[in-house]
Enzyme design. Sequence first.
Site, PDB file in Angstrom:
ATOM      1  CD1 TRP A  37       3.365  -2.172   4.230  1.00 18.25           C
ATOM      2  CD2 TRP A  37       5.087  -2.604   3.216  1.00 18.25           C
ATOM      3  NE1 TRP A  37       4.348  -2.210   5.293  1.00 18.25           N
ATOM      4  CE2 TRP A  37       5.526  -2.129   4.525  1.00 18.25           C
ATOM      5  CE3 TRP A  37       6.387  -2.676   2.329  1.00 18.25           C
ATOM      6  CZ2 TRP A  37       6.808  -2.479   4.995  1.00 18.25           C
ATOM      7  CZ3 TRP A  37       7.573  -2.516   2.812  1.00 18.25           C
ATOM      8  CH2 TRP A  37       7.984  -2.112   4.277  1.00 18.25           C
ATOM      9  CG  HIS A  38       7.254  -1.858  -1.194  1.00 15.62           C
ATOM     10  ND1 HIS A  38       6.968  -3.080  -1.106  1.00 15.62           N
ATOM     11  CD2 HIS A  38       8.611  -2.079  -0.751  1.00 15.62           C
ATOM     12  CE1 HIS A  38       7.567  -4.009  -0.786  1.00 15.62           C
ATOM     13  NE2 HIS A  38       8.639  -3.407  -0.679  1.00 15.62           N
ATOM     14  N   GLY A  39       4.681   1.846  -1.096  1.00 12.26           N
ATOM     15  CA  GLY A  39       4.434   3.387  -1.330  1.00 12.26           C
ATOM     16  C   GLY A  39       3.032   3.583  -1.970  1.00 12.26           C
TER      17      GLY A  39
END
Length: 521
Positions: A331-333
Amino acid sequence: MLLHTPGFLVLLAPVVILFYAFPKARLGLLAAADAVFYGLPNPAHLVLFLAVSLVTFVGAKAMVPGGEPGTTQGGRGKGAALLFGLALAVNAANLVFFKYALFLTRSLESALGIPLPAAGGFLVKVALPIGISFYTFGLIAYLVDVRRGLLSPVRSFARFWVFVSLFPRLVAGPIARGGDLAPQVEAVGQYRFSADDFGRGLTLLLVGLAKKTVVADTLQPFVDQLFAQGTTLGGSGAWLAAYLFAFQIYFDFSAYSDMAVGVGALLGFRLPQNFRTPYVSSSPSEFWRRWHITLSTWIRDYVYIPLGGSRRGLPRQLANLVLAMTFSGLWHGAGWTFVIWGLYHGVLAALEKAGRSALEAVEGTMKRRRLAGQAGRSGPGPATPLAWAGRALGRIVGVAVCFHLVVIGWVFFRAPDLPVALGLARAMLSPGGWNLAGLGLASAGPGAAATVAVALRLLALVPILYLLHVLEHLARRDGRVLAFWHSRVPAVVRGLAYALVIVLVMTFVQTQQNPFIYSRF
């Protein structure tokens, strides 16, 4: 539009004034303000956000046409399942295309060993809509909660739009749930001005500005310079880079959250707290109860528990922890460094859980034996000072170990690619990597020669930054410090303090504002 830019602060003032001057027009004012703040940098992204929001709003309304949560004909039928699936697919497709399409295409290209046209074509030119991960998770949570019967669909699209796009929290959270924020939007016209809320909001806004401009942005050039050297850094230089980034990302991200909660309070909204000084945690699980709290609870409720949580035995629970945290990393990257970062924290969580389970089993056996041997005797006496000291020492050791485990993980989060991340981590864990020459930092001036003295000053800054973190922890631990500040400290003194903070911020503010780290997610 980012919260620390002059443009945002200039536009915020009239919004606050009009909000209290025209109570009956608050919903329309907030809807327009949300559109302006989000759409001004890129109107096309506003149109996309509005379209996805409209699909989600219509889908949720159609699932429960009577407006009541969990009704049989609306929330549980085959038609409702189809509508839920379609709305969920639209949100997922929006996020996957804009955030992950290029990553997936390049990964497939690498796996197959053949070039794919899309990898070097139009996908490279696709701009990531700001805050897309945050608003997508908010929309998905709303759909799931309505589907589960936990939430009634919002009655009008104007209210729904304000709920999902409330401008203080839109770009980088906190991720607000429908059960918390939607009722506040419904009652926005009835809110009366509160000096306590306004003072708390102003305090958090200024604290966030100071965190961002004075601390995070000051650390950024040194962090960038260190990580730019990649694997040429020695172990000591890699630790210095990781330490500084650990504090940069905390003060940067918590600054946005403080400012978002503060701006919300100026308008009468109570947004959820997103940070509770995470670097005082003594275990990985405690860290995630203190870091990005709204994402952690989202992952728990919508990923970990649906996977089975802890209901299917310890081995399955450990696997669910690893899968949920790996999903959090993705989700972060869109990059393998973020996947490995999430996997790393998943492994830490699984190891902690397995260790606790083994320890509880041993303690249970020892307790049964002790009780059997003490049959007919009096219970245990009061805790001794030695026992208290042992627990305190254990807490200190746990905090130190957990902090350094988290710092190692930040290398994967910040490094430009996986080979550099692995090289830095290897250098950090190598006993022979510690030497002053390995600090490898050029002094601040352009073109200046490398100097160990600058790096040593930065190393000396690390414990100061940690002390600042601990002081924040003590100030916020039970809320009494802030309550005393607002209720007992004279308004004149508070005004002077605010003025000093503003002067400090203006002293450190740079000509070109650095975006918040999490705004790119």
